[in-house]
Design a protein around this motif. Structure first.
Motif, mmCIF file in Angstrom:
data_model
loop_
_atom_site.group_PDB
_atom_site.id
_atom_site.type_symbol
_atom_site.label_atom_id
_atom_site.label_comp_id
_atom_site.label_asym_id
_atom_site.label_seq_id
_atom_site.Cartn_x
_atom_site.Cartn_y
_atom_site.Cartn_z
ATOM 1 N N ILE A 55 0.861 -1.177 0.000
ATOM 2 C CA ILE A 55 0.000 0.000 0.000
ATOM 3 C C ILE A 55 0.899 1.229 0.000
ATOM 4 C CG2 ILE A 55 -1.816 1.263 1.231
ATOM 5 C CD1 ILE A 55 -2.867 -1.425 0.388
ATOM 6 N N ASP A 56 0.761 2.059 -1.013
ATOM 7 C CA ASP A 56 1.560 3.294 -1.114
ATOM 8 C C ASP A 56 3.059 3.016 -0.938
ATOM 9 O OD1 ASP A 56 -0.837 4.654 -1.453
ATOM 10 O OD2 ASP A 56 -0.962 5.239 0.653
ATOM 11 N N GLY A 57 3.540 1.924 -1.526
ATOM 12 C CA GLY A 57 4.955 1.585 -1.455
ATOM 13 C C GLY A 57 5.397 0.911 -0.172
ATOM 14 N N GLN A 58 4.483 0.736 0.774
ATOM 15 C CA GLN A 58 4.798 0.095 2.056
ATOM 16 C C GLN A 58 4.366 -1.370 2.014
ATOM 17 O OE1 GLN A 58 6.093 1.655 5.252
ATOM 18 N NE2 GLN A 58 6.470 -0.524 5.264
ATOM 19 N N LYS A 59 5.308 -2.281 2.286
ATOM 20 C CA LYS A 59 4.977 -3.707 2.305
ATOM 21 C C LYS A 59 4.425 -4.081 3.676
ATOM 22 C CE LYS A 59 7.989 -5.051 -1.368
ATOM 23 N NZ LYS A 59 8.832 -6.089 -1.924
ATOM 24 N N LEU A 60 3.281 -4.734 3.657
ATOM 25 C CA LEU A 60 2.554 -5.121 4.867
ATOM 26 C C LEU A 60 2.144 -6.577 4.751
ATOM 27 C CD1 LEU A 60 -0.027 -2.196 4.768
ATOM 28 C CD2 LEU A 60 2.103 -2.193 6.049
ATOM 29 N N PHE A 61 1.719 -7.140 5.867
ATOM 30 C CA PHE A 61 1.046 -8.434 5.810
ATOM 31 C C PHE A 61 -0.020 -8.470 6.882
ATOM 32 C CE2 PHE A 61 4.385 -9.211 8.859
ATOM 33 C CZ PHE A 61 3.857 -10.108 9.770
ATOM 34 N N ALA A 62 -1.028 -9.281 6.613
ATOM 35 C CA ALA A 62 -2.145 -9.438 7.543
ATOM 36 C C ALA A 62 -2.287 -10.908 7.892
ATOM 37 C CB ALA A 62 -3.432 -8.920 6.914
ATOM 38 N N VAL A 63 -2.707 -11.161 9.119
ATOM 39 C CA VAL A 63 -2.963 -12.516 9.611
ATOM 40 C C VAL A 63 -4.327 -12.489 10.293
ATOM 41 C CG1 VAL A 63 -2.204 -14.352 11.171
ATOM 42 C CG2 VAL A 63 -0.500 -12.901 10.054
ATOM 43 N N ARG A 64 -5.129 -13.499 10.018
ATOM 44 C CA ARG A 64 -6.395 -13.638 10.753
ATOM 45 C C ARG A 64 -6.266 -14.843 11.674
ATOM 46 N NH1 ARG A 64 -11.538 -11.792 9.937
ATOM 47 N NH2 ARG A 64 -11.192 -11.279 7.749
ATOM 48 N N ARG A 65 -6.565 -14.615 12.947
ATOM 49 C CA ARG A 65 -6.525 -15.699 13.935
ATOM 50 C C ARG A 65 -7.748 -15.588 14.821
ATOM 51 N NH1 ARG A 65 -1.588 -17.290 17.947
ATOM 52 N NH2 ARG A 65 -2.409 -19.324 18.491
ATOM 53 N N SER A 66 -8.500 -16.673 14.908
ATOM 54 C CA SER A 66 -9.731 -16.722 15.711
ATOM 55 C C SER A 66 -10.654 -15.554 15.363
ATOM 56 C CB SER A 66 -9.396 -16.726 17.200
ATOM 57 O OG SER A 66 -8.586 -17.840 17.515
#
Length: 105
Positions: A20-31
């Motif tokens: 997003i806008d050159g920023q690398k991110l990650f998402a995790v879904r738990r419970s």
């Protein structure tokens, strides 16, 4: 707030990378809860994923750095094993509603 993805695009016990806008991110879904972090290991400053969208250890219970195997808690990003023990991933504020997952950058 910036739109990350539809809620259905992040299954429980799964992870997904984003830029997003050159920023690398990650998402995790738990419970059912979503956690978003900047994709940068505090030890070497490198991305964490093994392959695209793969940020979790084999048990899907911890975030794992592909470079040196450091393990991080999903809930708060704290390193619990490895060379950066005691340090943490940088969390990104997020919320989820009927439209999807949103982040504050």
């Amino acid at each position: 707030m910036k739109f990350l993805c539809a809620g259905a695009e992040l299954a429980d016990a799964c992870s997904r990378g984003f830029e997003i806008d050159g920023q690398k991110l990650f998402a995790v879904r738990r419970s059912g809860q979503v956690y978003v972090y900047i994709n940068r290991c505090p030890h070497r400053g490198v991305g964490l994923e093994w392959t695209p969208d793969q940020f979790l250890d084999p048990s899907n219970s911890l975030i794992q750095c592909a470079t040196h195997g450091a393990l991080f808690l999903i809930e708060d990003g704290e390193c619990v094993s490895g060379p950066c023990a005691g340090q943490s991933l940088t969390r990104v504020d997020c919320r989820e509603n009927a439209q999807g997952i949103w982040i504050s950058l």
